[in-house]
Design an enzyme around this catalytic site. Structure first.
Site, PDB file in Angstrom:
ATOM      1  N   GLY A 263       0.904  -1.136   0.167  1.00  0.00           N
ATOM      2  CA  GLY A 263      -0.048   0.011  -0.182  1.00  0.00           C
ATOM      3  C   GLY A 263       0.830   1.260   0.020  1.00  0.00           C
ATOM      4  O   GLY A 263       1.928   1.191   0.776  1.00  0.00           O
ATOM      5  N   ALA A 264       0.725   1.935  -1.112  1.00  0.00           N
ATOM      6  CA  ALA A 264       1.685   3.156  -1.022  1.00  0.00           C
ATOM      7  C   ALA A 264       1.795   4.124   0.028  1.00  0.00           C
ATOM      8  O   ALA A 264       2.762   4.415   0.374  1.00  0.00           O
ATOM      9  CB  ALA A 264       1.158   4.224  -2.239  1.00  0.00           C
TER      10      ALA A 264
ATOM     11  N   ASP B   8       7.682  -4.387  -0.479  1.00  0.00           N
ATOM     12  CA  ASP B   8       7.703  -2.751  -0.579  1.00  0.00           C
ATOM     13  C   ASP B   8       8.385  -2.242   0.600  1.00  0.00           C
ATOM     14  O   ASP B   8       8.862  -0.859   0.411  1.00  0.00           O
ATOM     15  CB  ASP B   8       6.347  -2.359  -0.645  1.00  0.00           C
ATOM     16  CG  ASP B   8       5.479  -2.719  -1.987  1.00  0.00           C
ATOM     17  OD1 ASP B   8       6.160  -3.452  -2.758  1.00  0.00           O
ATOM     18  OD2 ASP B   8       4.418  -2.486  -2.317  1.00  0.00           O
TER      19      ASP B   8
ATOM     20  N   ASP C 267       7.628   5.229  -3.171  1.00  0.00           N
ATOM     21  CA  ASP C 267       7.313   5.458  -1.947  1.00  0.00           C
ATOM     22  C   ASP C 267       8.367   6.042  -1.003  1.00  0.00           C
ATOM     23  O   ASP C 267       8.268   6.687  -0.097  1.00  0.00           O
ATOM     24  CB  ASP C 267       6.422   4.163  -1.258  1.00  0.00           C
ATOM     25  CG  ASP C 267       5.325   3.889  -2.203  1.00  0.00           C
ATOM     26  OD1 ASP C 267       4.589   4.849  -2.889  1.00  0.00           O
ATOM     27  OD2 ASP C 267       4.802   2.841  -2.300  1.00  0.00           O
TER      28      ASP C 267
ATOM     29  N   SER D 206       0.875   3.356   3.288  1.00  0.00           N
ATOM     30  CA  SER D 206       1.547   2.532   4.403  1.00  0.00           C
ATOM     31  C   SER D 206       3.023   2.447   4.284  1.00  0.00           C
ATOM     32  O   SER D 206       3.797   2.730   5.251  1.00  0.00           O
ATOM     33  CB  SER D 206       0.866   1.600   4.853  1.00  0.00           C
ATOM     34  OG  SER D 206       0.731   0.488   3.769  1.00  0.00           O
TER      35      SER D 206
HETATM   36  N1  LIG Z   1      17.284   1.605 -10.931  1.00  0.00           N
HETATM   37  C1  LIG Z   1      17.527   2.210  -9.845  1.00  0.00           C
HETATM   38  N2  LIG Z   1      18.491   2.717  -9.563  1.00  0.00           N
HETATM   39  C2  LIG Z   1      18.810   3.690  -8.703  1.00  0.00           C
HETATM   40  N3  LIG Z   1      17.862   4.442  -8.106  1.00  0.00           N
HETATM   41  C3  LIG Z   1      16.547   4.148  -8.599  1.00  0.00           C
HETATM   42  C4  LIG Z   1      16.181   2.994  -9.616  1.00  0.00           C
HETATM   43  N4  LIG Z   1      15.044   3.060  -9.583  1.00  0.00           N
HETATM   44  C5  LIG Z   1      14.558   4.060  -8.768  1.00  0.00           C
HETATM   45  N5  LIG Z   1      15.433   4.728  -8.099  1.00  0.00           N
HETATM   46  C6  LIG Z   1      15.339   5.834  -7.242  1.00  0.00           C
HETATM   47  O1  LIG Z   1      13.830   5.984  -6.728  1.00  0.00           O
HETATM   48  C7  LIG Z   1      13.086   6.947  -7.217  1.00  0.00           C
HETATM   49  C8  LIG Z   1      11.706   6.593  -7.546  1.00  0.00           C
HETATM   50  O2  LIG Z   1      11.705   5.342  -8.527  1.00  0.00           O
HETATM   51  P1  LIG Z   1      10.725   5.709  -9.796  1.00  0.00           P
HETATM   52  O3  LIG Z   1      11.245   6.734 -10.550  1.00  0.00           O
HETATM   53  O4  LIG Z   1      10.923   4.343 -10.297  1.00  0.00           O
HETATM   54  O5  LIG Z   1       9.363   6.031  -9.173  1.00  0.00           O
HETATM   55  P2  LIG Z   1       8.075   5.377  -9.408  1.00  0.00           P
HETATM   56  O6  LIG Z   1       7.618   5.238 -10.769  1.00  0.00           O
HETATM   57  O7  LIG Z   1       7.092   6.465  -8.518  1.00  0.00           O
HETATM   58  O8  LIG Z   1       8.025   4.294  -8.671  1.00  0.00           O
HETATM   59  P3  LIG Z   1       7.016   3.157  -7.830  1.00  0.00           P
HETATM   60  O9  LIG Z   1       7.129   1.917  -8.955  1.00  0.00           O
HETATM   61  O10 LIG Z   1       7.169   2.858  -6.729  1.00  0.00           O
HETATM   62  O11 LIG Z   1       5.548   3.812  -8.076  1.00  0.00           O
HETATM   63  C9  LIG Z   1      14.088   7.380  -8.425  1.00  0.00           C
HETATM   64  O12 LIG Z   1      13.809   8.877  -8.452  1.00  0.00           O
HETATM   65  C10 LIG Z   1      15.381   7.110  -8.082  1.00  0.00           C
HETATM   66  O13 LIG Z   1      15.871   8.359  -6.986  1.00  0.00           O
HETATM   67  O1  LIG Z   2      -0.582  -0.165  -6.278  1.00  0.00           O
HETATM   68  C1  LIG Z   2      -1.099   0.044  -5.109  1.00  0.00           C
HETATM   69  O2  LIG Z   2      -2.469   0.302  -4.866  1.00  0.00           O
HETATM   70  C2  LIG Z   2      -0.624  -0.170  -4.045  1.00  0.00           C
HETATM   71  O3  LIG Z   2      -0.664   0.479  -2.985  1.00  0.00           O
HETATM   72  C3  LIG Z   2       0.333  -1.349  -3.870  1.00  0.00           C
HETATM   73  C4  LIG Z   2       1.984  -1.081  -3.911  1.00  0.00           C
HETATM   74  O4  LIG Z   2       2.476  -1.191  -2.619  1.00  0.00           O
HETATM   75  C5  LIG Z   2       2.271   0.279  -4.328  1.00  0.00           C
HETATM   76  O5  LIG Z   2       1.818   0.500  -5.804  1.00  0.00           O
HETATM   77  C6  LIG Z   2       3.666   0.631  -4.418  1.00  0.00           C
HETATM   78  O6  LIG Z   2       3.849   2.109  -4.615  1.00  0.00           O
END
Ligand SMILES: Nc1ncnc2c1ncn2[C@@H]1O[C@H](COP(=O)(O)OP(=O)(O)OP(=O)(O)O)[C@@H](O)[C@H]1O
Ligand SMILES: O=C(O)C(=O)C[C@H](O)[C@H](O)CO
Length: 322
Positions: free
Chosen positions: A37-38, A297, A261, A40
């Site tokens: 959960g994003a 997560d 998160d 938490s």
């Molecule tokens: N492969 C990686 N190597 C290093 N740092 C990373 C990597 N992936 C993500 N990060 C770090 O984590 C931050 C958030 O990642 P990302 O850009 O994938 O966010 P997101 O798409 O919101 O993620 P989520 O899948 O959790 O929703 C990035 O801005 C970076 O600082």
């Molecule tokens: O996708 C969702 O609704 C979630 O909250 C599950 C995951 O923990 C979340 O995507 C990670 O950011």
């Protein structure tokens, strides 16, 4: 009035089943049980960094609801505003990993307990008592009443000088693109801090570069916007300053879900500490890089002392402590 909570956040937390085998889901026979959960995730990230955090949701009055509550409470988060109901079950989430690059999620959350959240459930003083509100674009996608709840909470925060941090967390499996765009843009307007990924920023504004995205989202000025750029790090923008902060090299990428998160926890934590914006973004980057290197997560979210060691070691990110 002195506020006693640093951050309040709310949303749906599900039991997350992580496959032990790398197969299509129908052939997987064993799973590890975690929570997902994003909101938490962010609350746990912040608590491990030493902040006082409250998280709430509506959970089923069932074993999975109890598991989630015990887990989050066990991390030291205040869950006193959380509701348990007999009306619907706790939502579930299954991950599918066909290969390291091929990751999918399957939700079992329609009509879940969390989707029954309503504005009437809210304790206004609980939200007013927090310095920061963290809110995501997942919650309004769950139901009409969840959407109303989100806007009511943002309204309470605005009236009580609570800084609103908004992570769009676009989940197109949950709602139609047109509706998602309209609601997420409305939330962006109300937020003080916005944390979109590059794709989300493009989805919301039509712009493809971080500079264009931040300019479009910050039409009225005053906002802090940080665009996440995966392994490259992030771009930050306010009316006074802007720039890129390079990411930290992840030792390995095992599970990218949850990096955003961890990043949000790092940003809010940096703001609570009154760090400079580039230092705040570096905290977010470091936590994101640490989180992608571990399953689950929340398991990889660092404590403050671990994060400081990581930041001190720069690119030599092996956490050796002896
Ligand atoms: N492969 C990686 N190597 C290093 N740092 C990373 C990597 N992936 C993500 N990060 C770090 O984590 C931050 C958030 O990642 P990302 O850009 O994938 O966010 P997101 O798409 O919101 O993620 P989520 O899948 O959790 O929703 C990035 O801005 C970076 O600082
Ligand atoms: O996708 C969702 O609704 C979630 O909250 C599950 C995951 O923990 C979340 O995507 C990670 O950011």
């Amino acid at each position: 009035m002195e506020k006693s909570l640093d951050v309040v956040t709310f949303g749906e937390t599900m039991v997350l089943f992580e496959p032990v085998q790398m197969f299509p889901l129908e052939y997987v026979s064993q799973f590890h049980k975690h929570i997902g959960g994003a909101e938490s995730n962010v609350s746990i990230g912040l608590k491990r960094l030493g902040h006082q955090v409250g998280w709430f949701s509506k959970l089923g009055n069932d074993p999975f609801g109890r598991y989630i509550l015990q887990f989050i409470r066990g991390e030291g988060i205040d869950t006193s505003a959380c509701i348990q109901t007999d009306e619907a079950p706790t939502g579930l989430l299954f991950k599918e990993k066909k290969s390291h690059e091929n990751l999918n999620v399957f939700y079992y959350r329609k009509h879940s307990a969390a989707s029954l959240m309503t504005p009437e459930d809210l304790d206004e003083s609980y939200i007013a008592n927090a310095k920061f509100l963290h809110v995501t674009g997942i919650t309004p996608a769950l139901s009409e009443t969840c959407e109303q709840t989100v806007f009511r909470v943002m309204d309470i925060a605005k009236k009580n000088n609570t800084t609103i941090v908004f992570d769009p967390n676009l989940r197109l499996k949950l709602w139609k693109a047109e509706k998602a765009r309209a609601v997420l843009l409305k939330m962006s307007e109300l937020a003080d801090v916005i944390l979109p990924g590059l794709d989300e920023g493009t989805f919301l504004t039509g712009e493809t570069e971080p500079e264009g995205i931040t300019a479009a989202l910050n039409k009225n000025g005053k906002k802090t916007i940080v665009v996440k750029l995966g392994s490259k790090g992030a771009y930050y923008h306010t009316d006074e300053e802007s720039g890129y902060v390079t990411g930290y090299p992840a030792s390995q990428v095992i599970d990218p879900v949850g990096a955003g998160d961890g990043f949000a926890a790092g940003i809010i934590s940096g703001m609570l500490r009154n760090d400079s914006l580039p230092a705040t973004v570096a905290r977010g980057n470091a936590i994101g890089a640490i989180v992608v290197g571990m399953h689950g997560d929340v398991e990889g979210l660092p404590r403050e002392d671990e994060l400081e060691r990581y930041l001190d070691n720069g690119s030599n990110n092996k956490d050796v402590n002896r």
